[in-house]
Write an enzyme that holds these catalytic residues in place. Structure first.
Site, PDB file in Angstrom:
ATOM      1  N   ASP A   1       9.942  17.226 -29.486  1.00  0.00           N
ATOM      2  CA  ASP A   1      11.169  17.241 -29.863  1.00  0.00           C
ATOM      3  C   ASP A   1      11.572  15.927 -30.530  1.00  0.00           C
ATOM      4  O   ASP A   1      11.849  15.952 -31.514  1.00  0.00           O
ATOM      5  CB  ASP A   1      12.427  17.392 -29.208  1.00  0.00           C
ATOM      6  CG  ASP A   1      12.309  18.643 -27.794  1.00  0.00           C
ATOM      7  OD1 ASP A   1      11.158  18.934 -28.424  1.00  0.00           O
ATOM      8  OD2 ASP A   1      13.374  18.449 -27.005  1.00  0.00           O
TER       9      ASP A   1
ATOM     10  N   ASP B   1      15.623  17.713 -35.172  1.00  0.00           N
ATOM     11  CA  ASP B   1      14.785  17.383 -34.329  1.00  0.00           C
ATOM     12  C   ASP B   1      13.455  17.818 -34.539  1.00  0.00           C
ATOM     13  O   ASP B   1      13.186  18.340 -35.547  1.00  0.00           O
ATOM     14  CB  ASP B   1      15.514  18.195 -32.925  1.00  0.00           C
ATOM     15  CG  ASP B   1      16.036  17.566 -32.460  1.00  0.00           C
ATOM     16  OD1 ASP B   1      16.428  17.134 -32.073  1.00  0.00           O
ATOM     17  OD2 ASP B   1      16.234  18.088 -30.725  1.00  0.00           O
TER      18      ASP B   1
ATOM     19  N   HIS C   1      14.384  24.667 -32.367  1.00  0.00           N
ATOM     20  CA  HIS C   1      13.268  24.357 -32.132  1.00  0.00           C
ATOM     21  C   HIS C   1      12.111  25.692 -32.153  1.00  0.00           C
ATOM     22  O   HIS C   1      12.292  26.271 -31.899  1.00  0.00           O
ATOM     23  CB  HIS C   1      12.867  23.797 -30.859  1.00  0.00           C
ATOM     24  CG  HIS C   1      13.247  22.668 -30.859  1.00  0.00           C
ATOM     25  ND1 HIS C   1      13.856  22.342 -29.119  1.00  0.00           N
ATOM     26  CD2 HIS C   1      14.573  21.874 -31.553  1.00  0.00           C
ATOM     27  CE1 HIS C   1      14.226  20.583 -28.930  1.00  0.00           C
ATOM     28  NE2 HIS C   1      14.330  20.352 -30.835  1.00  0.00           N
TER      29      HIS C   1
ATOM     30  N   ASP D   1       9.573  26.162 -32.248  1.00  0.00           N
ATOM     31  CA  ASP D   1       8.094  26.772 -31.729  1.00  0.00           C
ATOM     32  C   ASP D   1       8.179  27.954 -30.593  1.00  0.00           C
ATOM     33  O   ASP D   1       7.136  28.837 -29.769  1.00  0.00           O
ATOM     34  CB  ASP D   1       7.310  25.417 -31.058  1.00  0.00           C
ATOM     35  CG  ASP D   1       8.244  24.975 -29.973  1.00  0.00           C
ATOM     36  OD1 ASP D   1       9.371  25.059 -29.787  1.00  0.00           O
ATOM     37  OD2 ASP D   1       7.915  23.697 -29.490  1.00  0.00           O
TER      38      ASP D   1
ATOM     39  N   ARG E   1      14.208  37.159 -33.064  1.00  0.00           N
ATOM     40  CA  ARG E   1      14.590  36.362 -33.561  1.00  0.00           C
ATOM     41  C   ARG E   1      14.364  36.484 -34.994  1.00  0.00           C
ATOM     42  O   ARG E   1      13.153  36.034 -35.509  1.00  0.00           O
ATOM     43  CB  ARG E   1      14.774  35.259 -33.306  1.00  0.00           C
ATOM     44  CG  ARG E   1      14.904  34.899 -31.939  1.00  0.00           C
ATOM     45  CD  ARG E   1      14.454  33.694 -31.567  1.00  0.00           C
ATOM     46  NE  ARG E   1      15.810  33.297 -30.016  1.00  0.00           N
ATOM     47  CZ  ARG E   1      14.792  32.171 -29.025  1.00  0.00           C
ATOM     48  NH1 ARG E   1      13.909  31.965 -29.746  1.00  0.00           N
ATOM     49  NH2 ARG E   1      15.542  32.316 -28.170  1.00  0.00           N
TER      50      ARG E   1
ATOM     51  N   SER F   1      14.420  29.785 -23.091  1.00  0.00           N
ATOM     52  CA  SER F   1      14.781  31.068 -23.133  1.00  0.00           C
ATOM     53  C   SER F   1      13.291  32.031 -22.514  1.00  0.00           C
ATOM     54  O   SER F   1      12.020  31.196 -22.858  1.00  0.00           O
ATOM     55  CB  SER F   1      15.019  31.936 -24.375  1.00  0.00           C
ATOM     56  OG  SER F   1      13.834  31.543 -25.504  1.00  0.00           O
TER      57      SER F   1
ATOM     58  N   CYS G   1       6.083  22.237 -26.515  1.00  0.00           N
ATOM     59  CA  CYS G   1       6.699  21.382 -26.474  1.00  0.00           C
ATOM     60  C   CYS G   1       6.779  20.183 -25.319  1.00  0.00           C
ATOM     61  O   CYS G   1       7.116  18.885 -26.035  1.00  0.00           O
ATOM     62  CB  CYS G   1       8.360  21.881 -25.424  1.00  0.00           C
ATOM     63  SG  CYS G   1       8.762  23.981 -26.121  1.00  0.00           S
TER      64      CYS G   1
END
Ligand code: ARG
Length: 381
Positions: free
Chosen positions: A114, A204, A252, A254, A271, A307, A359
């Site tokens: 991040d 980020d 983010h 990824d 998405r 998620s 991450c």
């Protein structure tokens, strides 16, 4: 002069998400907090002991499990000959302040991705856009100081620290959001109507996907247009593509759009990319964009802001080898069919600490050079 090959102790160099990985930072779960409320973030998990307005450390047993999985992952990488460094956690329960604000807690240092953006021999400390994460760079300073001493070519950068006053955030954003009808929410997604204003650059590092000369930046809840503009001016030899997706308050890149190897990207099933020409751009350059497999989970795990799409959050060790969360059976099968050697890694307990395998890592050194994987550009993308 001696002709002996004296290789430096440390090499900072990484141009993309897939070249052979030699040196990486793996985060730590120690002391990670459910953040105190701030303009950008309000946690509301009453069923797990953190109703709106409350904050505090994640439970000790959870922290121990997460650290065990992080340590095992670090050992697995080392056993494959990859050098692994770890950050230095702070007391994240402390109140922090600048002349502009006071914030009742910090967050943690599990997801180095991040904060640290490696492009070639440069590592940038991202601005971050949450007050609880403003001081997170301090956890990485011992390592960055060391790399600076050991690699004479390492370019150490920090993006301008944002003020993060109330002017950086749209006033009363979350209350207004809750009042919106489904149609209004849909409209907001298409309008990129996220919480950040354009007062100052914010980004980020995890919103950036790296493919040599081309960098893909997610215009998200934590990265604004000014942040993307800052990156564009900073990386003037690169092509910066601003992209966004069908997701309210996404952040983010990824767990949404993942560059796997030259010619292959993984796209979230839900998405969908909303940026005009984005998929044409990949097609025109002979990249295949495949939809990800079904994730193992149906919903967010307890106390996690991440998620089920962490199923996509993978670490590529080289163009043929990929580390995947061991619970993601269908995703592993898909990678297997796509010709990868899949390395399963137990990682489910790390999610509440801020993410998955991508991450939890930040590249220091991958072999390879800056290549052009997208020779055919599209006007306006
Ligand atoms: N916003 C993502 C999701 O929940 C989580 C991404 C976490 N990535 C990271 N670099 N911390 O789908």
């Amino acid at each position: 002069m001696s002709t002996e090959n004296k290789s430096p102790k440390t090499v900072v160099n990484s141009w993309n998400e897939w070249d052979p990985l030699k040196h990486v930072i793996v985060g730590r779960a120690d002391g990670t907090m459910v953040q105190a409320p701030e303009p950008s973030t309000e946690r509301d998990w009453p069923e797990h002991g953190f109703p709106l307005g409350t904050y505090g450390p994640l439970p000790r047993e959870m922290e121990a499990k997460a650290n065990e999985q992080l340590d095992n992952f670090a050992n697995l990488l080392e056993a494959r000959g990859i050098r692994v460094d770890r950050p230095a956690p702070l007391d994240f329960s402390q109140t922090v302040q600048t002349p502009d604000w006071e914030q009742k807690s910090m967050f943690g240092c599990m997801p180095p991705r991040d904060l640290l953006l490696t492009v070639g021999n440069e590592i940038i400390e991202a601005t971050m856009s949450q007050r609880s994460r403003w001081f997170e760079y301090l956890c990485y300073r011992p390592l960055l100081e060391q790399y600076f001493k050991e690699d004479p070519f390492f370019r150490w950068e920090a993006a301008p620290k944002p003020r993060l006053t109330d002017e950086t955030y749209k006033a009363d954003y979350w209350r207004q959001w809750e009042k919106k009808s489904p149609e209004e929410k849909e409209k907001a997604i298409y309008a990129h109507d996220w919480i950040l204003t354009e007062k100052e650059p914010c980004f980020d590092a995890a919103d950036i996907g790296r493919a040599g000369k081309d960098l893909f930046v997610y215009h998200s809840s934590v990265t604004n247009r000014a942040g993307i503009d800052w990156l564009r001016r900073h990386f003037s030899n690169h092509r910066i593509h601003s992209i966004w997706f069908y997701e309210a308050h996404g952040f983010h890149i990824d767990a949404t759009f993942v560059l796997l190897r030259p010619g292959l990207a993984l796209s979230n099933r839900k998405r969908k990319p909303l940026t005009p020409h984005m998929l044409d751009f990949f097609k025109k350059n002979d990249w295949e964009v495949v939809e990800c497999a079904k994730p193992a989970l149906d919903d967010y795990p307890p106390l996690s802001f991440c998620s089920p799409w962490l199923s996509m959050n993978t670490l590529v060790l080289d163009p043929k080898t990929i580390c995947v969360d061991a619970q993601e059976i269908e995703q592993m099968e898909q990678f297997d069919k796509l010709g990868f050697e899949v390395v399963p890694v137990e990682f489910a307990d790390v999610s509440p600490f801020g993410g998955g395998l991508h991450c939890a890592t930040a590249d220091v050194y991958r072999e390879g050079t800056c290549e052009d994987y997208f020779p055919h550009q599209i006007e306006g993308f």
